[in-house]
Design an enzyme around this catalytic site. Structure first.
Site, short mmCIF file in Angstrom:
data_model
loop_
_atom_site.label_atom_id
_atom_site.label_comp_id
_atom_site.label_asym_id
_atom_site.label_seq_id
_atom_site.Cartn_x
_atom_site.Cartn_y
_atom_site.Cartn_z
N ASP A 176 0.84 -1.20 0.00
CA ASP A 176 0.00 0.00 0.00
C ASP A 176 0.87 1.26 0.00
O ASP A 176 1.97 1.26 -0.56
CB ASP A 176 -0.93 -0.05 1.23
CG ASP A 176 -2.25 0.65 0.97
OD1 ASP A 176 -2.26 1.88 0.86
OD2 ASP A 176 -3.28 -0.04 0.90
N SER A 232 -11.22 -0.91 -0.44
CA SER A 232 -9.91 -0.85 0.23
C SER A 232 -10.03 -1.06 1.73
O SER A 232 -9.10 -1.53 2.37
CB SER A 232 -9.27 0.52 0.04
OG SER A 232 -8.60 0.59 -1.16
N HIS A 238 -3.78 6.19 3.32
CA HIS A 238 -4.43 4.94 2.96
C HIS A 238 -3.72 3.70 3.52
O HIS A 238 -4.35 2.76 4.01
CB HIS A 238 -4.48 4.89 1.43
CG HIS A 238 -5.31 3.81 0.84
ND1 HIS A 238 -4.79 2.57 0.51
CD2 HIS A 238 -6.61 3.77 0.49
CE1 HIS A 238 -5.74 1.82 -0.02
NE2 HIS A 238 -6.86 2.52 -0.04
#
Ligand SMILES: *[C@@H]1O[C@H](CO)[C@@H](O)[C@H](O)[C@H]1NC(C)=O
Ligand SMILES: *[C@@H]1O[C@H](CO)[C@@H](O)[C@H](O)[C@H]1NC(C)=O
Ligand SMILES: *[C@@H]1O[C@H](CO)[C@@H](O)[C@H](O)[C@H]1NC(C)=O
Ligand SMILES: *[C@@H]1O[C@H](CO)[C@@H](O)[C@H](O)[C@H]1NC(C)=O
Ligand SMILES: *[C@@H]1O[C@H](CO)[C@@H](O)[C@H](O)[C@H]1NC(C)=O
Ligand SMILES: *[C@@H]1O[C@H](CO)[C@@H](O)[C@H](O)[C@H]1NC(C)=O
Ligand SMILES: *[C@@H]1O[C@H](CO)[C@@H](O)[C@H](O)[C@H]1NC(C)=O
Ligand SMILES: *[C@@H]1O[C@H](CO)[C@@H](O)[C@H](O)[C@H]1NC(C)=O
Length: 763
Positions: free
Chosen positions: A165, A556, A226
Site C-alpha cells: 500500500d 480498500s 491509505h
C-alpha cells in the site's frame, strides 16, 4: 486503489480531480463513477502529451514464471534479453528492475514494437505494460460479531501481515510495540529508513524507475493515509479515545492486534505502478509474510489474461508459498461486470455497510428539518446563516450567468454575494475557491449516498435528495430572509445493515464466468482507523484538518477486514493452505439479503465474514497448486507456459475435457442463457478438519420452480481429520431472470458448511 471518495493522493492529483469533476459535477453517484472511469482516460492523455511524437517508450513487465534457480544470474539473463531486443539502441538503464526472489520477471523500457518482439522470446510467458493503479474501524468488528474479547490463539503474534500500500505512519499509537516479543524466527524482512519495532517488523519502498513527486516522502513512511488506515484495520493495537473530531468515538482496533505488520510501499503521490507493485510482491513473499493484504486495483474494468495481471501473478506466487492474498473487489459498482479482481487463488472482497450510519441535519429558518448525508466535522452550534441559491449569485463580471453558477462551477459565483452565507448548489463544485468565503454549502441531488465519508469538505456541508432540494428552493422563493443551519454530523443506527455499498464492484467474473466473484463481503463503509498525523483528512485543497484517525470508505477498507479474518483463522491453523483458509471464511460467512442487493451473490459472494465461525468450519474445500495448474490448462494455457510457473508435472491434454467449474471452490456459479434449459454437473471434494466422527447431510435451498439441484451422495461420513469425500452437484432447469440464488449446506448438527450457488443469465 479502492478508496472511494472524491479525493485520493497528493495535491497534484486533487487538482486534476477537480478539473474532471467540473466536466461532470452533476447530480448522482453515477457521476462519481464516471469520474473514476474518465480519470484514467485523462491521465493517459497527459502522459501521451508528455512523450510527443516519437514511438512511445513505456515501462513493460516481462513475466517469465517461477523464480530462477540461480538468483544471481537472472539479472544477467534479463540484460541479455534486453540487449537482443534493443540491438543498436541498447542502454543498460532500459532494464529497470529484475524480479528474482519469488518469481522471474523484469521491468524494461520499450516501444510497443520492441515489446512485441520481447513476447516472442524463449521463456517469456507474458509482456504487459506497467500502469498506474489507485488505492481503493472500529465499530465494524463488533458489528460482524467479532468482539474485543474473543478467544485468541497464542500463535497470533507469530502471524505476519504483509500490507502492499502507501506505507505506514510508524508513530501512530496503533503500531506501538509495547508487550510484543521479538519477531518470529522465520522472518527475513527488514526496515528501510524507519526503525523497525516488534510490531512493525518490515518496511520497504519500491520505485523501480526512481522518479518521485515533490510531495513524496522517499521512505516507507505514509504521507497519504491509505496505507496507515489499512494496516491498522488489519492489525492495529487497541487505542482508546479514537475518533474524528468526535465522530466514530470509541476504541479503535485491528482484527488481529497481536499480529505483526510488514509494509511494502509501491504507491506514491501519482499512484501505484505495476512495476513497483510486482517488486513489492517479490520482496514480501521472499521475506516470509503469512497473509498479504492488497487494497489496490485497476482504475477501470479491464479483463486481461491472468498472467498479464500483476495482482494475479503476485497472488499466484504467494499461493505457491502458502500465502493467501486478500484483495479489494474494486470501486466501480454498482453496475454488473465491474470486478477488477478475478484470480481464483485470491480472496476478492466486496464492501458492505455496518449499522453505524452518519447523517447531517439541515434545518431551515422555518423550522423544517432535512436529513442530509456527509461527514461534517464542523460544529456551528446550531447557528443559522443566510441561505442563498447558487443560481442567484452568478459572477456577472466574469461573464457567468445563473445556468453556470447554479452548478457552482469554478469562478462562477460572486464571492461578495455568497460571503458568510450557506450556498445551495445543484452540483458538486469542482473547486472550492469561490466558496471560500461562504459559511457552508448544500448539494441537492445525489441520491445514492450509502457512504457519508465520500462527502468530506473543509467547510460545513451536506448532501440532500433532489426532493429536499426542491423544498428548499420553494422556501427560498417565498421567504424574504431565508436562513439555514447545518449541524455537525450525527451518528445513528442503520437497521438494514449489512448490505453491499453501491460503489463496490459487482460480478460476474469476466475472465472465468463460471467462477464466482466477489468471494466475500466485509465492512468497507465509513470505517475509522489510524491516520498519519501530518496528512489532512480529505484531499480537498485547503483542508488543514489533522486527526490521528480518519473515517473513509471503499473496498480498500473491506479488504483489510478480510485479511484480519484470514490471519485469525491462520493463527489457529498455521498449516492450512490459502485455499483452506479462504474456504473456511466463505462457508461460514453470514448470508446476506438479495432483497437489499438485487445482484445477490454477484454483489456479496458467500456473504459477510464471520471470523469466529471461520475458525471451526467443519469441512473445507481445499485446492492445491496442481489443481490450479489444471484449471489454467482448462483456461487455454499450454504445457510450455505452465512449466515455467510450476514444478508440477503438467499434461494439459489429459485434462482438456474437465470443466473450469470443477476447480474445488466453496462456491458454484453458472452462466446460462435465459429461457434455454440446461443441465450441468460440478465435482467437489471436501476435507474433514475436525477430530470427531461426523455425518454430514446435504441441504439444498433452491427456487424449485426454476431449478433442481441434486447432490450425490447426499450424506458424507467422516471418522478422521484430513479425510476427504467427493460429491457431485447436478443443476438443471431454465432460468427466466438475470440472477437465481440457491445454496448447498453440509450440516452435521454442529457445523453448517454453506456454499452459495448462483445461476445467472444472459439473453
Ligand atoms: C473459547 O475457548 C473455550 C475453551 O476452548 C471454549 O470453551 C469457548 O467456547 C470459546 N469461546 C468462543 C466464543 O469461541
Ligand atoms: C530513505 O533512504 C533512501 C536510501 O538510503 C534515501 O534516498 C532517502 O532519502 C531516505 N528517505 C528519507 C525520508 O530519509
Ligand atoms: C469572476 O470571474 C473572473 C473570471 O473568471 C475571475 O477572475 C473573478 O475572480 C471572479 N470573481 C469572483 C468575485 O469570483
Ligand atoms: C447563460 O449564458 C449562456 C452562454 O454562456 C447562454 O447560452 C444561456 O442562454 C444563458 N442562460 C441564461 C439563463 O441567461
Ligand atoms: C422559484 O421561483 C422561480 C421564478 O421566480 C420559479 O421558476 C421556480 O420554479 C420557483 N421554484 C420553486 C421550487 O418554487
Ligand atoms: C503455448 O502457448 C504459447 C503462448 O500462448 C504459444 O506461443 C505456443 O505456441 C504454445 N505451444 C503449444 C505447444 O501449443
Ligand atoms: C474429450 O471428449 C471428447 C468427446 O466427449 C472425446 O472424443 C475426446 O477423446 C476427449 N478427450 C480426452 C483427451 O479425453
Ligand atoms: C446462448 O446464447 C449465445 C449468444 O446468443 C449463443 O451463441 C449460444 O448458442 C446460446 N446457447 C444455447 C445453449 O442456446
Amino acid at each position: 486503489m479502492h478508496e472511494t471518495h472524491i479525493k485520493t493522493s497528493g495535491p497534484q492529483y486533487t487538482e486534476t480531480h477537480f478539473k474532471i469533476y467540473r466536466s461532470f459535477g452533476n447530480l448522482n453517484m453515477f457521476s462519481l463513477r464516471s469520474w473514476r472511469l474518465l480519470f484514467s482516460l485523462v491521465f493517459s492523455f497527459l502522459i501521451l502529451q508528455a512523450h510527443g511524437h516519437d514511438p512511445k517508450i513505456e515501462t513493460y513487465i516481462v513475466y517469465m514464471g517461477d523464480h530462477p534457480k540461480e538468483m544471481h544470474v537472472a539479472e544477467l539473463h534479463h540484460m541479455n534479453m534486453v540487449q537482443k531486443v534493443l540491438g543498436r539502441n541498447f542502454a543498460p538503464e532500459a532494464l529497470l528492475h529484475s524480479y528474482k526472489k519469488s518469481f522471474n520477471a523484469f521491468a524494461v523500457r520499450l516501444t510497443q514494437e520492441q515489446a512485441e518482439r520481447m513476447a516472442e522470446m524463449d521463456g517469456v510467458i507474458s509482456v504487459f505494460q506497467s500502469k498506474t493503479h489507485k488505492p481503493q474501524t472500529t465499530r465494524s468488528w463488533d458489528f460482524i460479531g467479532f468482539p474485543r474479547k474473543v478467544n485468541r490463539s497464542s500463535l497470533e503474534s507469530d502471524v505476519i501481515i504483509g500490507v502492499i500500500d502507501y506505507g505506514i505512519w510508524p508513530e501512530s499509537d496503533s503500531f506501538n510495540d509495547h508487550g510484543f516479543s521479538s519477531p518470529p524466527k522465520k522472518w527475513k524482512g527488514s526496515c528501510q529508513n524507519i526503525t523497525c519495532n516488534n510490531k512493525i517488523i518490515g518496511a520497504k519502498y519500491f520505485r523501480v524507475d526512481g522518479s518521485f513527486g515533490k510531495d513524496d516522502i522517499i521512505s516507507p513512511r505514509d504521507s497519504y493515509g491509505h496505507g496507515t488506515h489499512c494496516a491498522s484495520t488489519v492489525a492495529g493495537n487497541w487505542v482508546n479515545s479514537a475518533g474524528l473530531f468526535g465522530l466514530g468515538k470509541g476504541t479503535a482496533r485491528g482484527g488481529v492486534p497481536s499480529a505483526r505488520i510488514a509494509v511494502y510501499k509501491p504507491c506514491w503521490s501519482l499512484g501505484c505502478e505495476t512495476a513497483d507493485i510486482l517488486a513489492a510482491f517479490d520482496e514480501a513473499i521472499f521475506d516470509g509474510v503469512d497473509i498479504l493484504s492488497v487494497s489496490l486495483g485497476a482504475q477501470s474494468v479491464v479483463h486481461p489474461d491472468l498472467f498479464q495481471d500483476v495482482f494475479a501473478i503476485g497472488a499466484f506466487h504467494a499461493m505457491k508459498k502458502g500465502i493467501l492474498t486478500s484483495t479489494s473487489a474494486g470501486n466501480l459498482g454498482s453496475e454488473l461486470s465491474t470486478m477488477t479482481s478475478f484470480a481464483p487463488w485470491s480472496l476478492s472482497v466486496a464492501a458492505s455497510t455496518i449499522d453505524r450510519k452518519y447523517s447531517t441535519k439541515v434545518q431551515l429558518g422555518n423550522g423544517r428539518v432535512f436529513e442530509g448525508v456527509s461527514m461534517n466535522t464542523f460544529d456551528l452550534h446550531h447557528k443559522t446563516y443566510p441561505l442563498i441559491y447558487s443560481g442567484d449569485a452568478p459572477n456577472i463580471t466574469g461573464g457567468f450567468n445563473s445556468s453556470r453558477s447554479r452548478l457552482c462551477e469554478q469562478n462562477s459565483l460572486d464571492e461578495a454575494k455568497v460571503k458568510g452565507k450557506i450556498v445551495l448548489c445543484d452540483s458538486l463544485p469542482n473547486d472550492l475557491a469561490s466558496l471560500s468565503g461562504a459559511a457552508g454549502f448544500l448539494l441537492a441531488g445525489f441520491f445514492e449516498t450509502d457512504a457519508a465519508s465520500l462527502f468530506r469538505f473543509p467547510l460545513p456541508f451536506a448532501v440532500l435528495t433532489l426532493t429536499d432540494g426542491i423544498s428548499i428552493l420553494s422556501y427560498l422563493n417565498f421567504t424574504s430572509n431565508p436562513t439555514v443551519a447545518i449541524y455537525k454530523t450525527n451518528e445513528g443506527k442503520d437497521s438494514l445493515a449489512p448490505y453491499v455499498a453501491s460503489f463496490s464492484s459487482r460480478g460476474p467474473n469476466m475472465i472465468t464466468p463460471n467462477i464466482l466473484k466477489p468471494d466475500i463481503a466485509a465492512p468497507g463503509v465509513d470505517i475509522i482507523a489510524a491516520w498519519p498525523s501530518i496528512t489532512p483528512i480529505s484531499e480537498v485543497e485547503g483542508d488543514k484538518r489533522l486527526s490521528k484517525f480518519n473515517i473513509i470508505s471503499g473496498t480498500s477498507m473491506a479488504c483489510p477486514h478480510a485479511t484480519a479474518a484470514a490471519a485469525y483463522v491462520k493463527s489457529f491453523h498455521p498449516t492450512w493452505s490459502p485455499a483452506a483458509i479462504k474456504s473456511a471464511l466463505m462457508t461460514t460467512a453470514t448470508p446476506m439479503s438479495p432483497a437489499l442487493n438485487p445482484e445477490a451473490e454477484l454483489a456479496y459472494g458467500a456473504g459477510q465474514i464471520n471470523p469466529i465461525k471461520a475458525v471451526s468450519p467443519g469441512l473445507v474445500y481445499d485446492i492445491s497448486e496442481s489443481d490450479y495448474v489444471r484449471f489454467l490448462c482448462g483456461q487455454g494455457y499450454n504445457r510450455t507456459s505452465l512449466r515455467s510457473i510450476t514444478d508440477e508435472e503438467v499434461n494439459c491434454k489429459k485434462i482438456e475435457n474437465e470443466t473450469v467449474w470443477d476447480l474445488n471452490l466453496p462456491s458454484f456459479a453458472l452462466k446460462r442463457n435465459i429461457s434455454v434449459s440446461f443441465s450441468s454437473v460440478f465435482h467437489r471434494t471436501v476435507t474433514n478438519v475436525v477430530a470427531t466422527k461426523s455425518v454430514y447431510k446435504a441441504e439444498v435451498i433452491v427456487p424449485r420452480s426454476l431449478l433442481t439441484i441434486q447432490v450425490t451422495p447426499s450424506v458424507l461420513s467422516f471418522s478422521s481429520v484430513g479425510e476427504k469425500k467427493s460429491f457431485t452437484v447436478l443443476i438443471e432447469g431454465t432460468i427466466n431472470m438475470e440472477i437465481v440464488s440457491a445454496s448447498l449446506t453440509w450440516d452435521d448438527g454442529n457445523s453448517q458448511v454453506r456454499s452459495p450457488i448462483v445461476v445467472y443469465g444472459t439473453q
